[in-house]
Design a protein around this motif. Structure first.
Motif, mmCIF file in Angstrom:
data_model
loop_
_atom_site.group_PDB
_atom_site.id
_atom_site.type_symbol
_atom_site.label_atom_id
_atom_site.label_comp_id
_atom_site.label_asym_id
_atom_site.label_seq_id
_atom_site.Cartn_x
_atom_site.Cartn_y
_atom_site.Cartn_z
ATOM 1 N N PHE A 117 -41.165 21.518 -37.747
ATOM 2 C CA PHE A 117 -39.923 21.021 -37.150
ATOM 3 C C PHE A 117 -39.133 20.280 -38.218
ATOM 4 N N LEU A 118 -37.903 20.703 -38.445
ATOM 5 C CA LEU A 118 -37.004 20.028 -39.374
ATOM 6 C C LEU A 118 -35.964 19.303 -38.536
ATOM 7 N N GLN A 119 -36.154 18.016 -38.336
ATOM 8 C CA GLN A 119 -35.315 17.290 -37.387
ATOM 9 C C GLN A 119 -33.940 16.953 -37.956
ATOM 10 N N ASN A 120 -32.934 17.416 -37.238
ATOM 11 C CA ASN A 120 -31.559 16.985 -37.448
ATOM 12 C C ASN A 120 -30.854 17.233 -36.126
ATOM 13 N N ILE A 121 -31.053 16.319 -35.177
ATOM 14 C CA ILE A 121 -30.698 16.584 -33.794
ATOM 15 C C ILE A 121 -29.992 15.379 -33.176
ATOM 16 N N THR A 122 -28.868 15.641 -32.507
ATOM 17 C CA THR A 122 -28.102 14.559 -31.881
ATOM 18 C C THR A 122 -28.464 14.347 -30.429
ATOM 19 N N GLY A 123 -29.368 15.182 -29.890
ATOM 20 C CA GLY A 123 -29.824 14.984 -28.518
ATOM 21 C C GLY A 123 -29.631 16.218 -27.667
ATOM 22 N N THR A 141 -35.338 24.044 -35.901
ATOM 23 C CA THR A 141 -34.411 22.999 -36.300
ATOM 24 C C THR A 141 -33.130 23.167 -35.488
ATOM 25 N N ASN A 142 -32.110 22.405 -35.799
ATOM 26 C CA ASN A 142 -30.896 22.392 -34.980
ATOM 27 C C ASN A 142 -29.638 22.289 -35.819
ATOM 28 N N ASN A 143 -28.626 23.039 -35.400
ATOM 29 C CA ASN A 143 -27.282 22.904 -35.958
ATOM 30 C C ASN A 143 -26.335 22.330 -34.919
ATOM 31 N N GLY A 144 -26.861 21.567 -34.008
ATOM 32 C CA GLY A 144 -26.076 20.967 -32.933
ATOM 33 C C GLY A 144 -27.007 20.502 -31.837
ATOM 34 N N PRO A 145 -26.470 19.988 -30.739
ATOM 35 C CA PRO A 145 -27.319 19.482 -29.661
ATOM 36 C C PRO A 145 -28.120 20.602 -29.006
ATOM 37 N N LEU A 146 -29.162 20.207 -28.304
ATOM 38 C CA LEU A 146 -29.958 21.146 -27.517
ATOM 39 C C LEU A 146 -29.266 21.396 -26.179
ATOM 40 N N ASP A 147 -28.946 22.663 -25.889
ATOM 41 C CA ASP A 147 -28.437 23.004 -24.572
ATOM 42 C C ASP A 147 -29.515 23.785 -23.819
ATOM 43 N N SER A 148 -29.201 24.250 -22.608
ATOM 44 C CA SER A 148 -30.206 24.940 -21.792
ATOM 45 C C SER A 148 -30.744 26.176 -22.494
ATOM 46 N N ASP A 149 -29.851 26.975 -23.076
ATOM 47 C CA ASP A 149 -30.281 28.185 -23.766
ATOM 48 C C ASP A 149 -31.155 27.846 -24.965
ATOM 49 N N GLY A 150 -30.753 26.815 -25.713
ATOM 50 C CA GLY A 150 -31.535 26.421 -26.880
ATOM 51 C C GLY A 150 -32.910 25.927 -26.499
ATOM 52 N N ALA A 151 -33.001 25.150 -25.402
ATOM 53 C CA ALA A 151 -34.299 24.652 -24.943
ATOM 54 C C ALA A 151 -35.194 25.801 -24.513
ATOM 55 N N ASN A 152 -34.618 26.770 -23.791
ATOM 56 C CA ASN A 152 -35.401 27.939 -23.374
ATOM 57 C C ASN A 152 -35.881 28.738 -24.573
ATOM 58 N N LYS A 153 -34.990 28.933 -25.539
ATOM 59 C CA LYS A 153 -35.359 29.685 -26.729
ATOM 60 C C LYS A 153 -36.481 28.988 -27.489
#
Length: 537
Positions: free
Chosen positions: A371-377, A342-354
């Motif tokens: 997947f628990l969707q709460n994503i701004t992009g 899930t997400n506590n903010g947007p996906l960045d490069s590190d988050g995508a890799n993780k």
């Protein structure tokens, strides 16, 4: 009569001699093994003064106390290059390997005996580890490594040792590909070639201010490039956790690191197929009605949602400090082991890799993904583009698209832009996709879309040399906002079959439990395919 008695006496005497001879040889071996233990134990004061455990103390804490440990190759390297005198030579090659249980999982365990020559590689260290890896591969055992080594002994360098050593890394790659998890805990130095031990592991724990992993340590770096850098800058635990991403977990000390390894083995749940009892979440399902904010732009900690969905509210976070806005971890839902993203903010490069790495780990384990969707992009901007956001996002898409495990998606809040894709939106064919009634799905927010089009209109007006029609621009902006708002709501998307149903958030756990049980039964069921559909006669 006397002859028979004499013959029996002879046999008894022979058996006694045999027995004593065998006991003597056993004692000889045990004496050599004890020599190794005693040599390592001589470092106790030094280790304990630094707040560290001796290697065999680490091993004792790692292993299940109620299960035996079968140590292998205890005499490796005895009477070898390091010390050819049998009276003083220390066997074992400064490496402890064997088969034991960690959190109920039978494993191959390898521990650098850093109490002996700081764990430096000896003549047969590489070959011993390679053999242990080969056994693990053949017998389908996970590999747990406790790493602390000064690396190769350059004063007694042998080219064949260097050549053979690559087999350690070859086998690590094969173990992982075979679906056998490799878990490494770094207690101290892991330098040069040794850096590939954690580098080729599936899970890495590093002890803060003790562990260091680098291809070139400060001395070699200075000699090779003239650069001055400290151990922590080059390869400290915090650097690898926060910057490079090599470390998945950071421990405060040896015991904490060992407990984290045991927790990883518990989460691996190698004894899958059992149906253990499960605990209810600690929080009330009613809380799910109030966690998600009315305005999707308001930040929310999705771990509060997780705590109300998983068994006992127990969530084992993965790579917590790396790409922190992206939340990944292990848990159970109604007894079923799952990986949660899930997400506590947007996906960045590190988050995508993780997330990509975590998905691959779950596939390796055969573990369903939730997947628990709460994503701004995805993050945008010059810095993120230059950091390779596109290629890193593509890794996530590749992992997600080809994941062979059950995938379940719950639309809990916002689902905007490529974030919808990266978190397993409808186009990625999750096994079940459910929406909470408050969720919103769109390429972007309505106001963001309106602003984008306004900027386009302003640029067009400048090129034409004509003033922008402000009234028309405001009307178009309002229309765009209305269009986006009318199409983004859960009722609209569900009406177009873009999900599998809108559910009461309080029923999410029950839904997921049902879906996981259904998927587990489907995977166990054996079918008998035929070349035709059965006709009705």
């Amino acid at each position: 009569m006397d002859a028979k008695v004499g013959g029996m006496t002879g046999r008894i005497e022979s058996a006694d001699r045999n027995r004593q001879h065998m006991l003597d040889r056993i004692a000889e071996v045990r004496e050599l093994e004890e020599r190794t233990r005693a040599r390592s134990a001589r470092a106790a004061a030094q280790f304990h003064a630094l707040g560290k455990l001796l290697p065999r103390e680490r091993l004792a804490h790692l292993l299940d106390a109620d299960q035996p440990f079968y140590e292998l190759m205890t005499l490796a390297g005895y009477w070898s290059l390091e010390d050819p005198d049998p009276a003083t030579s220390i066997p074992g090659s400064a490496l402890i390997v064997g088969i034991g249980h960690v959190s109920g999982v039978r494993c191959m365990v390898a521990v650098n005996d850093s109490g002996i020559s700081a764990g430096a590689m000896q003549s047969y260290t590489g070959q011993k580890l390679i053999r242990a890896q080969e056994i693990a591969l053949a017998q389908k055992l996970p590999l747990v490594q406790l790493i602390e080594s000064a690396g190769g002994n350059l004063r007694k360098y042998r080219v064949e040792r260097f050549m053979v050593g690559g087999g350690m890394f070859y086998n690590l790659a094969r173990l992982s590909a075979a679906g056998l998890p490799v878990v490494s805990l770094i207690h101290g130095s892991s330098a040069a070639g040794g850096a590939y031990l954690p580098g080729l592991s599936d899970y890495v724990v590093m002890v803060r201010e003790q562990a260091h992993a680098y291809l070139a340590g400060p001395s070699l770096l200075k000699a090779a490039t003239g650069e001055d850098a400290s151990d922590e800058e080059l390869g400290g635990a915090d650097m690898h956790a926060c910057v490079s991403g090599l470390a998945d977990y950071v421990a405060d000390n040896d015991l904490d690191g060992i407990e984290r390894v045991r927790a990883i083995m518990r989460q691996i749940d190698w004894q899958a197929g059992r149906a253990p009892p499960f605990a209810q979440p600690l929080g009330s399902a009613d809380d799910l009605l109030q966690i998600m904010p009315v305005d999707s732009r308001t930040p929310v900690d999705m771990r509060e949602v997780i705590a109300r969905l998983v068994d006992g509210s127990e969530f084992h976070a993965f790579k917590e400090q790396f790409g922190a806005p992206t939340v990944c971890g292990y848990a159970h839902i109604e007894g079923h082991a799952v990986g949660i993203l899930t997400n506590n903010g947007p996906l960045d490069s590190d988050g995508a890799n993780k997330a990509a790495q975590f998905i691959q780990l779950c596939v390796q384990l055969g573990r369903p993904l939730v997947f628990l969707q709460n994503i701004t992009g995805f993050m945008v901007g010059t810095a993120h583009e230059q950091a390779g956001m596109i290629k890193h996002g593509a890794k996530l898409i590749q992992a997600l698209s080809n994941a062979s495990v059950t995938r379940l998606t719950v639309m809990c809040g916002a689902s905007y832009g490529a974030g919808n894709y990266g978190m397993c939106g409808r186009a990625f064919k999750p096994d079940l996709l459910l929406s909470w009634p408050n969720s919103k799905t769109a390429v972007m927010g309505g106001e963001q879309a309106a602003m984008t089009m306004r900027l386009v209109a302003e640029a067009s007006a400048r090129r034409s040399g004509k003033p922008l029609d402000e009234a028309q621009a405001q009307e178009e902006s309002a229309a765009i906002v209305r269009t986006f708002e009318s199409q983004s709501g859960a009722i609209h998307t569900s009406s177009m079959l873009l999900d599998d149903g809108v559910i009461d958030p309080r029923e999410t756990r029950s839904w997921l439990g049902m879906a996981l049980a259904t998927a587990a039964q489907a995977r166990q069921r054996q079918l008998a395919p035929v070349q035709f559909g059965v006709a009705r006669f």
